[in-house]
Enzyme design. Structure first.
Site, PDB file in Angstrom:
ATOM      1  N   LYS A 250       0.835  -1.218   0.000  1.00  0.00           N
ATOM      2  CA  LYS A 250       0.000   0.000   0.000  1.00  0.00           C
ATOM      3  C   LYS A 250       0.866   1.263   0.000  1.00  0.00           C
ATOM      4  CE  LYS A 250      -1.868  -1.531   3.775  1.00  0.00           C
ATOM      5  NZ  LYS A 250      -1.297  -2.883   3.808  1.00  0.00           N
TER       6      LYS A 250
ATOM      7  N   LYS B  97       4.317  -6.985  -6.647  1.00  0.00           N
ATOM      8  CA  LYS B  97       5.305  -8.042  -6.442  1.00  0.00           C
ATOM      9  C   LYS B  97       5.215  -9.267  -7.366  1.00  0.00           C
ATOM     10  CE  LYS B  97       7.162  -8.008  -2.248  1.00  0.00           C
ATOM     11  NZ  LYS B  97       7.454  -7.998  -0.786  1.00  0.00           N
TER      12      LYS B  97
ATOM     13  N   GLY C  80       3.252  -0.829   8.804  1.00  0.00           N
ATOM     14  CA  GLY C  80       4.571  -0.430   8.308  1.00  0.00           C
ATOM     15  C   GLY C  80       4.434  -0.303   6.804  1.00  0.00           C
ATOM     16  N   HIS C  81       4.495   0.911   6.301  1.00  0.00           N
ATOM     17  CA  HIS C  81       4.318   1.155   4.863  1.00  0.00           C
ATOM     18  C   HIS C  81       5.655   1.607   4.273  1.00  0.00           C
ATOM     19  CE1 HIS C  81      -0.321   1.779   5.373  1.00  0.00           C
ATOM     20  NE2 HIS C  81       0.117   0.624   5.832  1.00  0.00           N
TER      21      HIS C  81
HETATM   22  P1  GDP Z   1       2.262  -2.171   3.051  1.00  0.00           P
HETATM   23  O1  GDP Z   1       2.138  -2.397   4.527  1.00  0.00           O
HETATM   24  O2  GDP Z   1       1.064  -2.653   2.311  1.00  0.00           O
HETATM   25  O3  GDP Z   1       2.621  -0.746   2.705  1.00  0.00           O
HETATM   26  O4  GDP Z   1       3.475  -3.087   2.553  1.00  0.00           O
HETATM   27  P2  GDP Z   1       4.917  -3.233   3.261  1.00  0.00           P
HETATM   28  O5  GDP Z   1       5.694  -2.006   3.009  1.00  0.00           O
HETATM   29  O6  GDP Z   1       4.774  -3.680   4.665  1.00  0.00           O
HETATM   30  O7  GDP Z   1       5.495  -4.479   2.474  1.00  0.00           O
HETATM   31  C1  GDP Z   1       5.656  -4.459   1.088  1.00  0.00           C
HETATM   32  C2  GDP Z   1       7.133  -4.749   0.788  1.00  0.00           C
HETATM   33  O8  GDP Z   1       7.287  -5.058  -0.600  1.00  0.00           O
HETATM   34  C3  GDP Z   1       8.029  -3.547   1.013  1.00  0.00           C
HETATM   35  O9  GDP Z   1       9.302  -4.004   1.365  1.00  0.00           O
HETATM   36  C4  GDP Z   1       8.072  -2.872  -0.362  1.00  0.00           C
HETATM   37  O10 GDP Z   1       9.257  -2.104  -0.562  1.00  0.00           O
HETATM   38  C5  GDP Z   1       8.052  -4.064  -1.257  1.00  0.00           C
HETATM   39  N1  GDP Z   1       7.380  -3.870  -2.558  1.00  0.00           N
HETATM   40  C6  GDP Z   1       6.292  -3.116  -2.864  1.00  0.00           C
HETATM   41  N2  GDP Z   1       5.932  -3.309  -4.147  1.00  0.00           N
HETATM   42  C7  GDP Z   1       6.810  -4.193  -4.658  1.00  0.00           C
HETATM   43  C8  GDP Z   1       6.932  -4.843  -5.934  1.00  0.00           C
HETATM   44  O11 GDP Z   1       6.164  -4.630  -6.852  1.00  0.00           O
HETATM   45  N3  GDP Z   1       7.955  -5.745  -6.050  1.00  0.00           N
HETATM   46  C9  GDP Z   1       8.832  -6.026  -5.047  1.00  0.00           C
HETATM   47  N4  GDP Z   1       9.778  -6.918  -5.263  1.00  0.00           N
HETATM   48  N5  GDP Z   1       8.732  -5.437  -3.844  1.00  0.00           N
HETATM   49  C10 GDP Z   1       7.729  -4.559  -3.653  1.00  0.00           C
HETATM   50  P1  IMO Z   2       0.190  -2.873   7.221  1.00  0.00           P
HETATM   51  O1  IMO Z   2      -0.568  -1.571   7.191  1.00  0.00           O
HETATM   52  C1  IMO Z   2       0.317  -7.046   8.429  1.00  0.00           C
HETATM   53  C2  IMO Z   2      -1.556  -8.064  12.268  1.00  0.00           C
HETATM   54  C3  IMO Z   2      -0.647  -8.531  13.382  1.00  0.00           C
HETATM   55  C4  IMO Z   2      -1.579  -9.495  14.098  1.00  0.00           C
HETATM   56  C5  IMO Z   2      -2.932  -8.814  13.993  1.00  0.00           C
HETATM   57  C6  IMO Z   2      -3.321  -8.030  15.226  1.00  0.00           C
HETATM   58  O2  IMO Z   2       1.659  -2.709   7.236  1.00  0.00           O
HETATM   59  O3  IMO Z   2      -0.300  -3.775   6.141  1.00  0.00           O
HETATM   60  P2  IMO Z   2      -2.496  -5.712  16.212  1.00  0.00           P
HETATM   61  O4  IMO Z   2      -1.158  -5.269  16.704  1.00  0.00           O
HETATM   62  O5  IMO Z   2      -3.023  -4.868  15.095  1.00  0.00           O
HETATM   63  O6  IMO Z   2      -3.498  -5.867  17.308  1.00  0.00           O
HETATM   64  O7  IMO Z   2      -2.251  -7.182  15.632  1.00  0.00           O
HETATM   65  O8  IMO Z   2      -2.828  -7.933  12.877  1.00  0.00           O
HETATM   66  N1  IMO Z   2      -1.211  -6.755  11.667  1.00  0.00           N
HETATM   67  C7  IMO Z   2      -0.644  -6.610  10.461  1.00  0.00           C
HETATM   68  N2  IMO Z   2      -0.197  -7.542   9.583  1.00  0.00           N
HETATM   69  N3  IMO Z   2       0.373  -5.742   8.119  1.00  0.00           N
HETATM   70  C8  IMO Z   2      -0.092  -4.807   8.981  1.00  0.00           C
HETATM   71  O9  IMO Z   2      -0.165  -3.506   8.654  1.00  0.00           O
HETATM   72  C9  IMO Z   2      -0.599  -5.217  10.230  1.00  0.00           C
HETATM   73  N4  IMO Z   2      -1.115  -4.580  11.308  1.00  0.00           N
HETATM   74  C10 IMO Z   2      -1.494  -5.528  12.160  1.00  0.00           C
HETATM   75  O10 IMO Z   2       0.499  -9.165  12.887  1.00  0.00           O
HETATM   76  O11 IMO Z   2      -1.654 -10.702  13.379  1.00  0.00           O
HETATM   77 MG    MG Z   3       3.229  -3.288   6.057  1.00  0.00          MG
END
Ligand code: GDP
Ligand code: IMO
Ligand code: MG
Length: 429
Positions: A16, A331, A40-41
């Site tokens: 996201k 991805k 964590g974005h």
């Molecule tokens: P979010 O929580 O939905 O914002 O996603 P996260 O940031 O937690 O996890 C997504 C991971 O995949 C991060 O390390 C990004 O840098 C990485 N990522 C996002 N889009 C792509 C993609 O198209 N390809 C690859 N290989 N990595 C990606």
């Molecule tokens: P983003 O925005 C993935 C999961 C936790 C746990 C459950 C409840 O980066 O996609 P909490 O601390 O919210 O009460 O935990 O939800 N969880 C996530 N898993 N991405 C997240 O956020 C999450 N935020 C919470 O691992 O299973």
């Molecule tokens: Mg995340």
């Protein structure tokens, strides 16, 4: 101009942050509407990685307004650390970052309760992030919560804290065998945060509506994913907020008619962090392959993410409950070099085939995924810049996903970098 919502279609971590950072080029205002620093974005801009927990993912675009909505829960220490980090990276925040004064504050006892509750659950633990998210939302529902506006009014904050600590300390000591919290310590710490947060606090409702009236493009950024939604997720293995597109309405103060489109982010395979059912999970070398190649380790807690094939039964349900208008696929580059790719198209439940995702946990725990196999591709697609430049097998996989979910793919992300993005259809059209 109406708003667009970006929402995770699986169990979070779909990409996201990457997508919101990308589409911010077309937006004027980005609003985060749910969750807290459980999220964590990750953004990758100019080769530099930024991980955001609360600040909207549009923040690296100079001049764009970023708002943290009332539907979030704020840990002030984490938020201020993030403010410092983003500033150190060169972003100017004055007049650009606004925080709803009705967002709830995560207090030290919330984090203690989160950990104590997980300990109490034992083998039934949820695997929370331990950030105090559940207890903070529970206090909001129980009307014990402290909002940012309360924290900014010293007299109100002191009175609320004194009253609440009496109750919370009783619970800490008697229920969880933990030492009580000291009023002066908590009060001093939080009033220190208040001084630094004051410049960002605002009544965001008129602000967002004024932007819409003036024809500005508003993007609402969801945290977590559909299957972690408190109502429609895999309860009780969920988070404590509304992670669906509907969360943008209550978490910002929008009416349903203010929302024109819902962009669902779909990772080309599935991951999940924490406990709970996961029908297509791969507990073998294929799962290991996805985790290592996809670097599937939590952006917040560093925990290894559980990995599995794409689940279109789950995704059809997600499209339904979010009212998804477009998809963004992320991805798929991770799948390169696999001979075949599996997609779950149906479940078998108690000997019968079903296309429906069971809402009841005990049923979901019994489903057996039924797969369709598609040929993989050997090319590295991370440098592809157009739909036609993608291998035919990759395009066929994406088309099949569109067909199974019933929504068009607007964008394909082929790498973590901002530029590693292929636009197919304008999702804002
Ligand atoms: P979010 O929580 O939905 O914002 O996603 P996260 O940031 O937690 O996890 C997504 C991971 O995949 C991060 O390390 C990004 O840098 C990485 N990522 C996002 N889009 C792509 C993609 O198209 N390809 C690859 N290989 N990595 C990606
Ligand atoms: P983003 O925005 C993935 C999961 C936790 C746990 C459950 C409840 O980066 O996609 P909490 O601390 O919210 O009460 O935990 O939800 N969880 C996530 N898993 N991405 C997240 O956020 C999450 N935020 C919470 O691992 O299973
Ligand atoms: Mg995340």
């Amino acid at each position: 101009m109406p708003a667009f919502v970006v929402v995770g279609m699986q169990w979070g971590d779909e990409g996201k942050g990457k997508v919101v950072d990308y589409v911010t080029r077309y937006a004027d205002v980005v609003v985060r509407h749910n969750g807290g620093n459980n999220a964590g974005h990750t953004l990758m801009v100019g080769g530099k990685q930024t991980i955001l927990h609360l600040i909207p993912s549009g923040i690296l675009h100079e001049g764009k307004i970023c708002i943290i909505g009332n539907g979030t829960v704020l840990d002030p220490a984490v938020l201020l650390e993030e403010v410092d980090a983003v500033r150190a990276a060169g972003a100017r925040l004055e007049g650009r970052l606004f925080i709803s004064e009705t967002a709830h504050i995560i207090m030290p006892y919330h984090k203690l309760f989160d950990k104590a509750q997980e300990k109490f659950r034992g083998k039934n633990r949820l695997g929370t992030t331990g950030r105090g998210i559940g207890p903070a939302y529970a206090d909001k529902a129980e009307r014990f919560g402290i909002r940012l506006g309360d924290l900014l009014d010293t007299a109100v904050f002191k009175a609320k804290l004194a009253n609440l600590l009496e109750y919370k300390n009783l619970m800490l000591e008697k229920l969880f065998d933990e030492p009580p919290l000291c009023f002066d310590t908590v009060c001093d710490e939080y009033l220190g945060y208040a001084d630094r947060l004051r410049p960002f606090a605002a009544d965001i409702v008129p602000m967002v509506h004024e932007a819409l009236r003036a024809g500005r493009q508003v993007v609402c950024e969801g945290a977590q994913g559909t299957m972690l939604d408190l109502d429609h997720g895999t309860f009780p293995y969920v988070t404590s907020s509304t992670t669906l597109s509907a969360g943008a309405c209550s978490g910002i103060g929008l009416g349903p008619r203010d929302i024109k489109g819902v962009i669902g982010i779909v990772k080309a395979y599935t991951t999940r962090v924490g406990e709970g059912p996961f029908p297509t999970e791969l507990l073998n070398s294929s799962g290991e392959f996805l985790r290592e190649k996809g670097r599937e380790y939590g952006a917040t807690t560093g925990r290894p993410r559980r990995c599995g094939w794409l689940d279109c039964v789950q995704l059809r349900r997600a499209a339904m409950v979010n009212g998804v208008t477009h998809l963004v696929l992320t991805k798929p580059d991770v799948l390169g070099s696999l001979d075949t790719i599996k997609i779950c198209t149906a479940y078998e439940l108690d000997g019968r085939k079903t296309l429906e995702f069971p809402g009841q946990l005990s049923k979901l725990e019994r489903v057996i995924p039924l797969y369709e196999e598609m040929p993989g591709w050997t090319e590295d697609i991370s440098t592809c810049s157009s739909w036609t430049g993608l291998p035919a097998a990759a395009r066929a996989y994406f088309k099949r996903i569109e067909e199974l979910i019933g929504a068009p793919v607007a964008i394909v992300s082929v790498g973590p970098g901002r530029e590693q993005t292929i636009e197919c259809v304008d999702p804002f059209a």
